[in-house]
Design a protein around this motif. Structure first.
Motif, PDB file in Angstrom:
ATOM      1  N   LYS A  47      36.644  39.572  47.077  1.00  0.00           N
ATOM      2  CA  LYS A  47      36.500  40.584  46.035  1.00  0.00           C
ATOM      3  C   LYS A  47      37.864  41.230  45.891  1.00  0.00           C
ATOM      4  CE  LYS A  47      34.185  44.934  44.827  1.00  0.00           C
ATOM      5  NZ  LYS A  47      33.199  45.976  45.264  1.00  0.00           N
ATOM      6  N   VAL A  48      38.388  41.267  44.663  1.00  0.00           N
ATOM      7  CA  VAL A  48      39.731  41.818  44.450  1.00  0.00           C
ATOM      8  C   VAL A  48      39.649  43.073  43.578  1.00  0.00           C
ATOM      9  CG1 VAL A  48      40.852  39.589  44.716  1.00  0.00           C
ATOM     10  CG2 VAL A  48      40.159  40.333  42.434  1.00  0.00           C
ATOM     11  N   VAL A  49      40.518  44.016  43.863  1.00  0.00           N
ATOM     12  CA  VAL A  49      40.627  45.254  43.094  1.00  0.00           C
ATOM     13  C   VAL A  49      41.941  45.203  42.318  1.00  0.00           C
ATOM     14  CG1 VAL A  49      40.799  47.771  43.199  1.00  0.00           C
ATOM     15  CG2 VAL A  49      39.298  46.551  44.802  1.00  0.00           C
ATOM     16  N   THR A  50      41.856  45.391  41.000  1.00  0.00           N
ATOM     17  CA  THR A  50      43.044  45.307  40.149  1.00  0.00           C
ATOM     18  C   THR A  50      43.522  46.702  39.736  1.00  0.00           C
ATOM     19  OG1 THR A  50      41.834  45.189  38.063  1.00  0.00           O
ATOM     20  CG2 THR A  50      42.190  43.118  39.239  1.00  0.00           C
ATOM     21  N   LYS A  51      44.775  46.763  39.293  1.00  0.00           N
ATOM     22  CA  LYS A  51      45.331  48.032  38.832  1.00  0.00           C
ATOM     23  C   LYS A  51      44.828  48.397  37.448  1.00  0.00           C
ATOM     24  CE  LYS A  51      49.758  50.435  38.237  1.00  0.00           C
ATOM     25  NZ  LYS A  51      51.240  50.295  38.350  1.00  0.00           N
ATOM     26  N   ASN A  52      44.724  47.397  36.561  1.00  0.00           N
ATOM     27  CA  ASN A  52      44.227  47.607  35.206  1.00  0.00           C
ATOM     28  C   ASN A  52      43.049  46.667  34.938  1.00  0.00           C
ATOM     29  OD1 ASN A  52      46.437  49.376  34.684  1.00  0.00           O
ATOM     30  ND2 ASN A  52      47.715  47.604  34.194  1.00  0.00           N
ATOM     31  N   GLY A  53      42.108  47.118  34.149  1.00  0.00           N
ATOM     32  CA  GLY A  53      41.010  46.237  33.788  1.00  0.00           C
ATOM     33  C   GLY A  53      39.981  46.101  34.897  1.00  0.00           C
ATOM     34  N   GLY A  95      39.823  31.130  35.885  1.00  0.00           N
ATOM     35  CA  GLY A  95      38.755  31.967  36.400  1.00  0.00           C
ATOM     36  C   GLY A  95      38.582  33.249  35.620  1.00  0.00           C
ATOM     37  N   GLY A  96      38.951  34.376  36.196  1.00  0.00           N
ATOM     38  CA  GLY A  96      38.866  35.627  35.471  1.00  0.00           C
ATOM     39  C   GLY A  96      40.164  35.912  34.764  1.00  0.00           C
ATOM     40  N   GLY A  97      41.118  34.982  34.828  1.00  0.00           N
ATOM     41  CA  GLY A  97      42.429  35.217  34.256  1.00  0.00           C
ATOM     42  C   GLY A  97      42.631  34.492  32.947  1.00  0.00           C
ATOM     43  N   VAL A  98      43.861  34.062  32.691  1.00  0.00           N
ATOM     44  CA  VAL A  98      44.210  33.467  31.406  1.00  0.00           C
ATOM     45  C   VAL A  98      43.449  32.161  31.224  1.00  0.00           C
ATOM     46  CG1 VAL A  98      46.127  32.660  29.999  1.00  0.00           C
ATOM     47  CG2 VAL A  98      46.485  34.470  31.668  1.00  0.00           C
ATOM     48  N   TYR A  99      42.919  31.939  30.017  1.00  0.00           N
ATOM     49  CA  TYR A  99      42.086  30.785  29.730  1.00  0.00           C
ATOM     50  C   TYR A  99      42.846  29.819  28.838  1.00  0.00           C
ATOM     51  CZ  TYR A  99      38.157  28.147  27.772  1.00  0.00           C
ATOM     52  OH  TYR A  99      37.298  27.157  27.367  1.00  0.00           O
ATOM     53  N   LEU A 100      43.283  28.683  29.386  1.00  0.00           N
ATOM     54  CA  LEU A 100      44.025  27.693  28.618  1.00  0.00           C
ATOM     55  C   LEU A 100      43.261  26.382  28.623  1.00  0.00           C
ATOM     56  CD1 LEU A 100      47.622  28.378  29.970  1.00  0.00           C
ATOM     57  CD2 LEU A 100      46.584  29.249  27.882  1.00  0.00           C
ATOM     58  N   PRO A 109      43.354  42.591  29.187  1.00  0.00           N
ATOM     59  CA  PRO A 109      43.713  44.008  29.159  1.00  0.00           C
ATOM     60  C   PRO A 109      45.212  44.280  29.200  1.00  0.00           C
ATOM     61  CG  PRO A 109      42.815  43.391  31.306  1.00  0.00           C
ATOM     62  CD  PRO A 109      42.568  42.245  30.390  1.00  0.00           C
ATOM     63  N   GLY A 110      45.980  43.414  29.856  1.00  0.00           N
ATOM     64  CA  GLY A 110      47.400  43.677  29.976  1.00  0.00           C
ATOM     65  C   GLY A 110      48.265  42.884  29.023  1.00  0.00           C
ATOM     66  N   ASP A 111      47.662  41.993  28.223  1.00  0.00           N
ATOM     67  CA  ASP A 111      48.416  41.170  27.287  1.00  0.00           C
ATOM     68  C   ASP A 111      47.492  40.766  26.147  1.00  0.00           C
ATOM     69  OD1 ASP A 111      49.916  39.343  25.879  1.00  0.00           O
ATOM     70  OD2 ASP A 111      50.634  38.268  27.644  1.00  0.00           O
ATOM     71  N   THR A 112      47.588  41.463  25.040  1.00  0.00           N
ATOM     72  CA  THR A 112      46.670  41.232  23.919  1.00  0.00           C
ATOM     73  C   THR A 112      46.888  39.875  23.250  1.00  0.00           C
ATOM     74  OG1 THR A 112      48.195  42.372  22.412  1.00  0.00           O
ATOM     75  CG2 THR A 112      46.448  43.698  23.437  1.00  0.00           C
ATOM     76  N   GLY A 152      49.567  39.743  38.287  1.00  0.00           N
ATOM     77  CA  GLY A 152      50.554  39.800  37.214  1.00  0.00           C
ATOM     78  C   GLY A 152      50.257  40.864  36.186  1.00  0.00           C
ATOM     79  N   LYS A 153      50.891  40.716  35.004  1.00  0.00           N
ATOM     80  CA  LYS A 153      50.760  41.748  33.976  1.00  0.00           C
ATOM     81  C   LYS A 153      49.392  41.763  33.319  1.00  0.00           C
ATOM     82  CE  LYS A 153      52.599  39.021  30.098  1.00  0.00           C
ATOM     83  NZ  LYS A 153      53.629  38.976  29.039  1.00  0.00           N
ATOM     84  N   ILE A 154      48.638  40.646  33.428  1.00  0.00           N
ATOM     85  CA  ILE A 154      47.334  40.579  32.764  1.00  0.00           C
ATOM     86  C   ILE A 154      46.415  41.692  33.250  1.00  0.00           C
ATOM     87  CG2 ILE A 154      45.292  39.157  32.374  1.00  0.00           C
ATOM     88  CD1 ILE A 154      47.745  38.172  30.946  1.00  0.00           C
ATOM     89  N   TYR A 155      46.358  41.878  34.560  1.00  0.00           N
ATOM     90  CA  TYR A 155      45.496  42.924  35.134  1.00  0.00           C
ATOM     91  C   TYR A 155      46.295  43.975  35.902  1.00  0.00           C
ATOM     92  CZ  TYR A 155      41.517  39.997  33.920  1.00  0.00           C
ATOM     93  OH  TYR A 155      40.588  39.267  33.232  1.00  0.00           O
ATOM     94  N   GLY A 156      47.604  43.933  35.779  1.00  0.00           N
ATOM     95  CA  GLY A 156      48.420  44.926  36.451  1.00  0.00           C
ATOM     96  C   GLY A 156      48.614  44.680  37.926  1.00  0.00           C
ATOM     97  N   GLY A 157      48.170  43.524  38.403  1.00  0.00           N
ATOM     98  CA  GLY A 157      48.320  43.193  39.818  1.00  0.00           C
ATOM     99  C   GLY A 157      47.092  43.549  40.632  1.00  0.00           C
ATOM    100  N   ILE A 158      47.004  42.966  41.815  1.00  0.00           N
ATOM    101  CA  ILE A 158      45.895  43.216  42.741  1.00  0.00           C
ATOM    102  C   ILE A 158      46.335  44.249  43.762  1.00  0.00           C
ATOM    103  CG2 ILE A 158      44.435  42.167  44.526  1.00  0.00           C
ATOM    104  CD1 ILE A 158      44.692  39.516  42.975  1.00  0.00           C
ATOM    105  N   THR A 159      45.566  45.323  43.867  1.00  0.00           N
ATOM    106  CA  THR A 159      45.925  46.394  44.797  1.00  0.00           C
ATOM    107  C   THR A 159      45.314  46.195  46.181  1.00  0.00           C
ATOM    108  OG1 THR A 159      44.057  47.750  44.050  1.00  0.00           O
ATOM    109  CG2 THR A 159      46.167  48.040  42.906  1.00  0.00           C
ATOM    110  N   SER A 160      44.188  45.483  46.268  1.00  0.00           N
ATOM    111  CA  SER A 160      43.554  45.221  47.560  1.00  0.00           C
ATOM    112  C   SER A 160      42.524  44.109  47.400  1.00  0.00           C
ATOM    113  CB  SER A 160      42.872  46.478  48.119  1.00  0.00           C
ATOM    114  OG  SER A 160      41.789  46.864  47.286  1.00  0.00           O
TER     115      SER A 160
END
Length: 304
Positions: A239-245, A64-69, A164-167, A209-217
């Protein structure tokens, strides 16, 4: 080899070891191109698809909005030049990659004789403009400018960028992915319970996880029944709010497979929230466009 077996469905001699064992149509003199999932196998797929699909799809659950494999492209083509079946075929070994030790049903039949029969059902086939999930028997529309992946599990994605959290990883602005529920280790018996159970894992794998720094809410936006591919399903959207990105939208949709009402399909979606991401309405359009794959549930000699 004396070719005395009557026309009928037999265990595919070219079985590649990926996914459930299929049957190939023997016309009395040679193997044909017609394939199907044995009726008995379709009923028991909840137990047998998991490990094989997980191996073939790699870890597409985070598409989805995360890692693309991408899918594993190592699956071989069926060999239609194998010898004729014996009059009473015996079950062969279950050679699924990553198999769980469950020997699959062959479901083969030599036919009743007395004339040539017509194959009942073909294997689901990829279609232009769609990403086809061969295991679940559905096709997902690929919007203009998006990329589609067909196979044992399917996905459509757009907007690849460095996470954003893992180049070292690639993320996408929007993605929709499908797989049998058991491939995602979901054992709930209803579409509603499956979607409600999956949404948290979907959110975590897409934006945690580290990709977006985790979901805060998170905020629940939808929890409702929906018809997909002619099946009565259920979806949950957060709708999720992330720490980074970027923040994001995630959705888990579950419904019975067109291949078998006893097998649930899960469609996971993730869309970033920013000006470069697709509008949320695109997700609704994709959901409306999901259909039974060509050859799923119908085929030569039957009425769809």
């Amino acid at each position: 080899m004396t070719q005395t077996s009557p026309p009928g469905w037999h265990p595919d001699p070219g079985y590649s070891g990926f996914g459930p064992r299929q049957e190939r149509w023997w016309d009395g003199t040679q193997w044909t191109d017609h394939l199907r999932v044995p009726p008995a196998a379709a009923r028991s797929r909840r137990l047998r698809v998991g490990a094989g699909i997980t191996a073939a799809v790699v870890v597409l659950a985070a598409i989805g909005g995360g890692v693309y494999l991408l899918n594993d492209d190592s699956g071989g083509k069926s060999d239609t030049t194998a010898s004729a079946p014996s009059a009473s075929p015996s079950p062969g070994p279950d050679r699924r990659r990553g198999g769980n030790g469950d020997s699959g049903d062959n479901g083969g039949s030599g036919g009743d004789g007395g004339g040539r029969e017509t194959p009942e059902q073909e294997q689901p086939q990829p279609e232009d403009g769609y990403a086809t999930d061969l295991a679940s028997g559905i096709s997902i529309p690929v919007p203009d400018g998006w990329d589609g992946e067909s196979g044992l599990g399917a996905g459509v994605t757009t907007g690849s960028y460095t996470c954003p959290g893992d180049t070292g990883e690639k993320c996408v602005r929007g993605g929709v992915f499908s797989a049998p529920a058991e491939a995602l280790k979901l054992t709930a018996k209803t579409a509603k319970a499956t979607a409600e159970k999956d949404i948290e894992d979907n959110a975590e794998q897409s934006y945690g996880g580290k990709i977006y720094g985790g979901i805060t809410s998170h905020q629940q936006l939808k929890s409702e029944a929906v018809t997909v591919a002619g099946q009565q399903g259920y979806r949950v959207r957060w709708k999720v709010v992330t720490k980074n990105g970027d923040d994001g939208y995630v959705e888990s949709l579950a419904f019975p497979s067109p291949l078998s009402k006893d097998m649930l399909v899960v469609v996971r979606s993730g869309f970033d929230i920013n000006s470069k991401a697709p509008a949320l309405s695109v997700l609704d359009d994709i959901t409306k466009g999901i259909k039974a794959a060509s050859g799923a549930g119908s085929g030569p000699g039957t009425t769809a």
